[in-house]
Design a protein around this motif. Structure first.
Motif, PDB file in Angstrom:
ATOM      1  N   ASP A   1       0.856  -1.184   0.000  1.00 60.94           N
ATOM      2  CA  ASP A   1       0.000   0.000   0.000  1.00 60.94           C
ATOM      3  C   ASP A   1       0.889   1.231   0.000  1.00 60.94           C
ATOM      4  OD1 ASP A   1      -1.917  -1.930   0.310  1.00 60.94           O
ATOM      5  OD2 ASP A   1      -2.109  -1.628   2.481  1.00 60.94           O
ATOM      6  N   CYS A   2       0.734   2.087  -0.980  1.00 58.61           N
ATOM      7  CA  CYS A   2       1.647   3.219  -1.131  1.00 58.61           C
ATOM      8  C   CYS A   2       1.461   4.248  -0.017  1.00 58.61           C
ATOM      9  CB  CYS A   2       1.436   3.885  -2.497  1.00 58.61           C
ATOM     10  SG  CYS A   2       2.535   5.302  -2.697  1.00 58.61           S
ATOM     11  N   ALA A   3       2.585   4.608   0.587  1.00 64.09           N
ATOM     12  CA  ALA A   3       2.541   5.559   1.692  1.00 64.09           C
ATOM     13  C   ALA A   3       2.302   6.981   1.194  1.00 64.09           C
ATOM     14  CB  ALA A   3       3.853   5.505   2.484  1.00 64.09           C
ATOM     15  N   GLU A   4       2.537   7.213  -0.136  1.00 62.82           N
ATOM     16  CA  GLU A   4       2.403   8.565  -0.668  1.00 62.82           C
ATOM     17  C   GLU A   4       0.988   8.804  -1.212  1.00 62.82           C
ATOM     18  OE1 GLU A   4       4.423  10.981  -0.443  1.00 62.82           O
ATOM     19  OE2 GLU A   4       3.757  12.441  -1.934  1.00 62.82           O
ATOM     20  N   CYS A   5       0.596   7.973  -2.242  1.00 60.39           N
ATOM     21  CA  CYS A   5      -0.703   8.218  -2.878  1.00 60.39           C
ATOM     22  C   CYS A   5      -1.819   7.386  -2.253  1.00 60.39           C
ATOM     23  CB  CYS A   5      -0.624   7.951  -4.379  1.00 60.39           C
ATOM     24  SG  CYS A   5      -0.380   6.200  -4.766  1.00 60.39           S
ATOM     25  N   LYS A   6      -1.444   6.527  -1.299  1.00 66.09           N
ATOM     26  CA  LYS A   6      -2.389   5.713  -0.519  1.00 66.09           C
ATOM     27  C   LYS A   6      -3.109   4.633  -1.341  1.00 66.09           C
ATOM     28  CE  LYS A   6      -1.633   8.604   2.911  1.00 66.09           C
ATOM     29  NZ  LYS A   6      -0.338   8.414   3.518  1.00 66.09           N
TER      30      LYS A   6
ATOM     31  N   TYR B   1       6.430   2.481  -1.250  1.00 62.96           N
ATOM     32  CA  TYR B   1       5.913   3.463  -2.210  1.00 62.96           C
ATOM     33  C   TYR B   1       5.648   2.776  -3.544  1.00 62.96           C
ATOM     34  CZ  TYR B   1       7.762   6.682   1.243  1.00 62.96           C
ATOM     35  OH  TYR B   1       8.016   7.334   2.414  1.00 62.96           O
ATOM     36  N   CYS B   2       4.589   3.159  -4.217  1.00 61.93           N
ATOM     37  CA  CYS B   2       4.306   2.576  -5.530  1.00 61.93           C
ATOM     38  C   CYS B   2       5.335   3.068  -6.543  1.00 61.93           C
ATOM     39  CB  CYS B   2       2.885   2.925  -5.988  1.00 61.93           C
ATOM     40  SG  CYS B   2       2.703   4.631  -6.524  1.00 61.93           S
ATOM     41  N   SER B   3       5.503   2.324  -7.671  1.00 61.98           N
ATOM     42  CA  SER B   3       6.545   2.655  -8.643  1.00 61.98           C
ATOM     43  C   SER B   3       6.383   4.072  -9.165  1.00 61.98           C
ATOM     44  CB  SER B   3       6.499   1.694  -9.833  1.00 61.98           C
ATOM     45  OG  SER B   3       6.436   0.388  -9.349  1.00 61.98           O
ATOM     46  N   LYS B   4       5.130   4.486  -9.346  1.00 60.34           N
ATOM     47  CA  LYS B   4       4.869   5.805  -9.909  1.00 60.34           C
ATOM     48  C   LYS B   4       5.395   6.893  -8.961  1.00 60.34           C
ATOM     49  CE  LYS B   4       0.805   7.863 -10.890  1.00 60.34           C
ATOM     50  NZ  LYS B   4      -0.550   7.448 -10.556  1.00 60.34           N
ATOM     51  N   CYS B   5       4.979   6.795  -7.731  1.00 60.84           N
ATOM     52  CA  CYS B   5       5.423   7.792  -6.743  1.00 60.84           C
ATOM     53  C   CYS B   5       6.943   7.766  -6.599  1.00 60.84           C
ATOM     54  CB  CYS B   5       4.779   7.535  -5.389  1.00 60.84           C
ATOM     55  SG  CYS B   5       3.027   7.889  -5.372  1.00 60.84           S
ATOM     56  N   TRP B   6       7.444   6.545  -6.664  1.00 58.74           N
ATOM     57  CA  TRP B   6       8.882   6.385  -6.507  1.00 58.74           C
ATOM     58  C   TRP B   6       9.631   7.108  -7.615  1.00 58.74           C
ATOM     59  CZ3 TRP B   6      11.792   5.026  -2.666  1.00 58.74           C
ATOM     60  CH2 TRP B   6      13.150   4.767  -2.894  1.00 58.74           C
TER      61      TRP B   6
END
Ligand SMILES: Cc1cc2nc3c(=O)[nH]c(=O)nc-3n(C[C@H](O)[C@H](O)[C@H](O)COP(=O)(O)OP(=O)(O)OC[C@H]3O[C@@H](n4cnc5c(N)ncnc54)[C@H](O)[C@@H]3O)c2cc1C
Ligand SMILES: [Zn+2]
Ligand SMILES: [Zn+2]
Length: 671
Positions: free
Chosen positions: A627-632, A648-653
């Motif tokens: 579960d992405c800590a940035e975009c949730k 973090y998801c790949s996109k946010c990363w």
């Protein structure tokens, strides 16, 4: 007095303290001759007993100065050393204890004689005399003229000396004479200023009860702090001219040590019962001068040089420091922590303090204007702490179980104990310490502590074997300081919730040996005291068992062939080429060091990237999903950031400008 066995019933024990204020009139003065009985207060200045005696002599009273060598504090005696393993406190249960020790070895006796000689000369120069005797004080005083007033400094830290005072009191009473015990200035503080009835639980607690703001960093006081009394000046005459009568001490010739004998150290030592063998061993070692003048001169010299030397920088924590608090900042080290890792002591006043050739109050006030005053105060408060404990603990100070009533298995093998005393344990640093101690009567604080901990926590021995030995040989032996430090090292000063403190795997010992290796890589100290290791190279000197061929004539290690190169991080054995953390004495293998370095590099990189505005840089691992800590967003592919441990998801990363390929330049061998 409370229970003579353990000083329980303390309130009662403290009664006499409450009854006698420091300088009251002498309501019970029997009016006869005055005797000033010097004990461990062998000086004329800042000595309330001398002051009082002189004041009485000035009124025309006969007055005699005496010093007594009590054989029970010199011989191989178990005097006062009783233990009661079942805590029954009944006198019948007490067992006398001794391990064949003398109470005072010839080296200390020699220094003691020098201090007495110096006092005798001082008094002689004033037209007076010091009567020096060898015998039991209570028997000596039993033959003294009637209605005498005997004045002495009491020694409440030593249950044995308290016993002597009581015995003297009794024998004087039979003559209509009295013993007047003065608090004196052996303590830094007045009796009424010490928290005797409500003893703080720790050194720091005592310091704050006395009004120190933070005794670990400075000597600053609070507004309502207790004051250290200023030392009293040496009394000005008229000095009594030793008006001996028919029944004076000298006519009882069996105890008397004449001036002629006293002038000859060898003659005095043999009068005190030392064998020719002991005597010649003691006379070949070098012995410092003793006496009030020497002590003052040494203090002046220290104040002029080391005490004001601010070139010594602060150091970080080292293995033998009590704590590192306050010692990490820059600037001169007024606490002189560094001194604790060195071998020569610091003010070198302990032996003079022990015999009373100088008082702690003199030390305190003379160093007030000196840069390193806070360091002196810090140590004098340790002294005060041990004195306070000794007064309150009474005979429990000598119990195997200690004041903490600690039950642990203790060993007592006499051969191994002897090997420890002689410096034949096969561990070079320990052996060097024990040989220096035996040969000179001196050992630096860290050596006392390390060799003590070795006996108790590595060999598992009865701590009293060590404490009795130090008592015999230490030139600065002091009941409170020696037994106080020993109960602390042995961890019997408190209960410690049943923890047994065995040095499992000798980890602690190894850290100390490595720290000593860092202090003295050439092994000069070991070479000085352990000649059998003359031909061993410096790489092996601290652990000769690692050499293929064992050094000839040197004992094999009592604690086995310790591996000083076992990594303290991963436990890998004989990891050569690692790194020593000399402050903590820890050893790390190459792999662990590289890993550690790699983390350092990453932290640096992290810092750089953060400065560039990147949000999630770091060394990462790919996760299948999370579960992405940035975009949730839930259940997405992505990465865990090694530094904030978030997913973090790949996109946010990627938006953060950091791809998984951007590893630190230096690959991490441990990853
Ligand atoms: C097992 C063991 C036994 C000891 N036995 C004695 C002893 O019998 N007599 C003795 O005087 N000291 C004893 N000490 C304490 C200490 O080692 C010496 O006081 C110190 O090394 C003396 O050197 P110095 O005079 O240069 O002291 P400095 O470092 O200049 O200190 C000044 C004074 O402060 C006092 N002091 C310093 N450290 C301590 C301490 N840890 N505990 C109590 N007082 C302290 C001493 O009176 C000392 O003279 C013992 C320590 C240990 C670990
Ligand atoms: Zn490792
Ligand atoms: Zn995301």
């Amino acid at each position: 007095m409370g229970c003579v066995q353990c000083s329980e019933g303390l309130a009662e024990f403290l009664q006499p303290f409450k009854r006698l204020p420091e300088l009251p009139g002498l309501e019970h003065d029997p009016g006869g001759p005055v005797v000033c009985w010097f004990r461990n207060d062998l000086r004329l200045a800042d000595n309330p007993c001398v002051e009082r005696a002189i004041a009485l002599a000035a009124t025309g009273r006969a007055c005699t100065f005496i010093h007594i060598f009590d054989p029970r504090f010199i011989d191989r005696s178990a005097y006062g050393r009783v233990t009661d393993p079942s805590f029954r406190l009944s006198i019948a249960q007490r067992k006398p204890v001794h391990f064949g020790n003398r109470k005072c070895g010839a080296i200390r006796a020699r220094f003691w004689i020098r201090c007495v000689q110096a006092l005798a000369e001082e008094l002689e120069a004033l037209g007076s005399e010091l009567v020096v005797l060898h015998g039991r004080p209570e028997e000596i005083f039993a033959e003294y003229p009637q209605h005498a007033l005997v004045i002495c400094q009491e020694e409440p830290v030593s249950p044995e000396q308290c016993d002597v005072e009581s015995a003297v009191e009794k024998s004087l009473a039979a003559q209509g004479s009295i013993l007047r015990r003065e608090w004196g200035s052996m303590s830094l503080y007045r009796r009424e200023d010490l928290p005797l009835a409500d003893k703080p639980g720790s050194y720091s607690g005592l310091a704050s009860a006395l009004g120190f703001q933070d005794v670990w960093t400075s000597a600053d006081l609070t507004a309502d702090a207790k004051q250290v009394p200023r030392p009293r000046p040496r009394p000005k005459g008229p000095w009594p001219k030793a008006p001996f009568g028919k029944a004076d001490f000298r006519t009882t010739g069996r105890w008397y040590i004449s001036r002629e004998v006293l002038r000859e150290e060898a003659a005095t030592l043999s009068a005190l019962g030392f064998s020719n063998e002991e005597l010649s061993a003691a006379l070949t070692s070098s012995c410092p001068e003793g006496g009030e003048k020497v002590a003052q001169k040494q203090l002046e010299e220290w104040c002029r040089t080391a005490g004001n030397d601010t070139s010594v920088a602060r150091m970080e924590a080292s293995w033998d420091l009590p704590v590192a608090k306050g010692s990490r900042s820059q600037g001169p080290d007024v606490m002189e922590w560094k001194n604790l890792s060195e071998g020569v002591g610091w003010t070198q006043t302990s032996k003079h303090l022990a015999l009373g050739c100088i008082s702690p109050r003199q030390l305190f006030w003379r160093t007030r204007s000196v840069q390193k005053h806070p360091g002196v105060v810090h140590r004098l408060i340790w002294r005060e702490w041990h004195r306070l404990n000794a007064i309150v603990w009474g005979r429990r100070l000598f119990w195997l179980q200690g004041p903490g009533r600690v039950e642990r298995p203790w060993k007592q093998d006499p051969d191994i104990a002897q090997a420890w005393k002689d410096g034949r344990t096969g561990v070079p640093y320990i052996d060097a310490c024990m040989r220096e101690l035996k040969a000179t009567g001196w050992l630096a604080y860290k050596g006392r502590k390390t060799a003590g901990a070795f006996l108790v926590h590595n060999l598992g021995f009865d701590w009293r074997i060590g404490a009795f030995w130090y008592e015999e040989v230490l030139m600065d032996y002091d009941c409170a300081m020696n037994y106080g430090n020993w109960t602390t090292i042995a961890r019997v000063d408190r209960g410690y919730a049943g923890n047994d403190f065995t040095d499992v795997g000798h980890k602690d010992l190894k850290a100390k040996l490595r720290a000593e290796y860092a202090n003295d890589p050439e092994g000069k100290y070991i070479r000085q005291w352990v000649p059998e290791l003359q031909n061993v190279s410096k790489e092996f000197l601290h652990w000769p068992w690692l050499e293929k061929k064992a050094p000839e004539g040197y004992a094999s290690s009592l604690v086995g062939e310790l591996d000083p190169f076992e990594c303290d991080e991963c436990g890998i054995k004989r990891a050569s080429g690692g790194t020593l953390d000399s402050k903590a004495g820890m050893w790390y293998c190459e792999t662990c060091v590289a890993k550690w370095k790699c983390e350092q590099d990453q932290k640096k990189l992290l810092g750089n990237l953060r400065q560039k505005g990147c949000r999630f840089p770091g060394y990462t691992e790919q996760e299948k999903s999370g579960d992405c800590a940035e975009c949730k967003e839930l259940g997405v592919q992505g990465f865990v950031d090694r530094f904030d441990a978030q997913f973090y998801c790949s996109k946010c990363w990627q938006q953060a400008g950091f791809a998984r390929s951007e590893k630190p330049a230096r690959p991490c061998p441990a990853a």
